[in-house]
Design an enzyme around this catalytic site. Structure first.
Site, short mmCIF file in Angstrom:
data_model
loop_
_atom_site.label_atom_id
_atom_site.label_comp_id
_atom_site.label_asym_id
_atom_site.label_seq_id
_atom_site.Cartn_x
_atom_site.Cartn_y
_atom_site.Cartn_z
N GLU A 136 -8.83 -49.70 36.67
CA GLU A 136 -8.81 -48.31 36.24
C GLU A 136 -7.55 -48.04 35.43
O GLU A 136 -6.47 -48.52 35.75
CB GLU A 136 -8.85 -47.39 37.48
N CYS B 202 -6.15 -48.68 42.41
CA CYS B 202 -4.71 -48.72 42.66
C CYS B 202 -4.34 -50.10 43.16
O CYS B 202 -5.12 -50.71 43.89
CB CYS B 202 -4.34 -47.71 43.75
#
Length: 439
Positions: free
Chosen positions: A339, A305
């Site tokens: 990610e 994140c």
């Protein structure tokens, strides 16, 4: 026979005589037009109020903060505590803009003359797509990449239904009051709170200002609860272990979800490390953003994140966080990749970072260089290098292999388009041991 006196009417101060047997006086054209307009206005008013309250899914024009009217879709409605039978507030999504700008509006902000009936979403999307020019589609893509590529249709509908309405409107964090962008699943006891107050050091959150003031008198933290691994000037980076600081990690996730639409909220923060970037002064270290990464990633992800808080955006901090994640990968001796899926802002930032780093090397390098060599030098995964160079049309496939075509003028043009590189990471100021080597 006697005579009957004709009635006399006064008109505009003069006597106008009309006999009983004569025709009535003609009605002026202006009076007729006034009557028609009145009847039309009454009919329009009845039609407008007859459609109230507006149904969820209704399309209508809404006055935005710029004073202009923009097309919106009604996502939700709620009855106002004080008011009549038709007194509702409407939660609307501005269809020209990102979902983060959705908000509650009052009836007077809506142009009821522009109301469109609820239509079938699939048909509407198809028609809208056909009407769009290529430029409009590209503009929509650039501003609406929501990062839901990995969700199937059912999961996407479930996500949008669950998160369609922002539950917290604003937060107070340090010296800033910040408007939120998205829904975040705070505990049920905060369902009735439109504003939350965060301690900027431990990230505990409260419903009332007085609670925060009492908390601040007791809280002895002046920086994130982790190890300071980088300091350069007034910038510091702290590494926070989610297992050692579980409450802080969870609070950080709640906070971040208010500004990230696409990420799953991880309640199990034990598996993550959080890298919190701060601006430091004599009052303490104030969080400006962070990124997280899994302690052990099977897919070589060096970032899970990433977020720069709204008051600190457009200052180069997002680019700094991305660059920092790759510096950690270099120290680990690994290649890394973010990610997926990426947020809209995250995707744009990564594209810019990869472009600047790769083209800067190609400009300075003499002779041939392979994608594998670029990956070893930058810690950028080979697949990301390949897609970046392909998007810039700098790579060709010849005789069974990819060949980089680096014309200096073309490189300069792409570098200029990629923009500035942001704040530099001074690697000499980074003091860090990779997680696997810690005790």
């Amino acid at each position: 026979m006697g005579s009957i006196d004709a009635p006399t009417f006064t008109q505009n101060g003069s006597d106008a005589t009309v006999t009983a047997d004569g025709p009535p006086p003609p009605v002026p054209d202006s009076a007729i037009m006034t009557m028609e307009k009145t009847l039309e206005a009454d009919s329009s008013r009845k039609r407008r109020f007859g459609m109230l309250p507006l149904e969820v899914g209704t399309r209508v024009m809404c006055r935005w903060r710029d004073g202009k009217y923009h097309p919106v879709k009604v996502i939700e409605r709620r009855k106002m505590h004080i008011g009549g039978v038709n007194d509702y507030e409407y939660y609307v999504h501005y269809t020209e803009f990102n979902r983060r700008l959705a908000e509650w509006v009052k009836l007077e902000q809506l142009d009821l003359e522009s109301v469109e009936a609820v239509v079938d979403e699939k048909v509407e999307d198809k028609v809208t797509s056909l009407k769009m020019t290529r430029h409009q589609k590209r503009k929509i893509d650039e501003t609406h990449v929501e990062g839901h590529e990995e969700l199937d249709a059912a999961s996407l509908r479930e996500h949008e239904e669950f998160t369609k309405v922002k539950n917290i409107a604003t937060i107070e964090l340090g010296r800033y009051e910040i408007e939120t962008w998205y829904f975040s699943p705070f505990p049920p006891e905060y369902n009735d709170s439109l504003k939350l107050y965060f301690c900027e050091f431990c990230l505990n959150f409260m419903k009332r200002k007085e609670q925060l003031q009492r908390h601040m008198r007791k809280c002895d933290l002046k920086h994130p609860p982790g190890d300071e691994i980088y300091r350069s000037g007034t910038l510091s980076m702290f590494e926070v272990d989610g297992k050692k600081n579980k409450v802080y990690g969870q609070n950080l996730c709640y906070l971040a979800k208010l500004f990230l639409d696409h990420k799953t909220l991880y309640y199990d923060v034990d598996l993550f490390l959080f890298y919190v970037l701060c601006e430091c002064d004599d009052r303490g270290c104030h969080m400006v953003g962070y990124f997280s990464k899994e302690k052990h990633s099977e897919e070589s992800c060096n970032l899970a994140c990433i977020l720069t808080l709204p008051p600190y955006q457009r200052k180069g901090y997002g680019k700094f966080l991305i660059a920092f994640s790759y510096e950690l990968s270099k120290k680990e001796g690994k290649v890394g990749t973010p990610e997926r899926p990426l947020s809209d802002l995250g995707l744009l930032s990564y594209r810019g970072y990869w472009t600047r780093v790769l083209l800067d090397i190609l400009k300075k390098h003499k002779g041939n260089i392979s994608i594998k060599e670029l990956s070893d030098m930058t810690a950028i995964k080979a697949e990301d290098i390949l897609t970046t160079l392909q998007s810039l049309e700098l790579i060709q496939y010849r005789k069974g292999q990819h060949v980089i075509c680096a014309d200096p003028k073309v490189l300069d043009r792409h570098l200029k388009a990629a923009g500035r590189g942001g704040l530099e990471v001074d690697v000499s100021k980074l003091i860090w041991t990779p997680y696997k080597e810690q005790g």
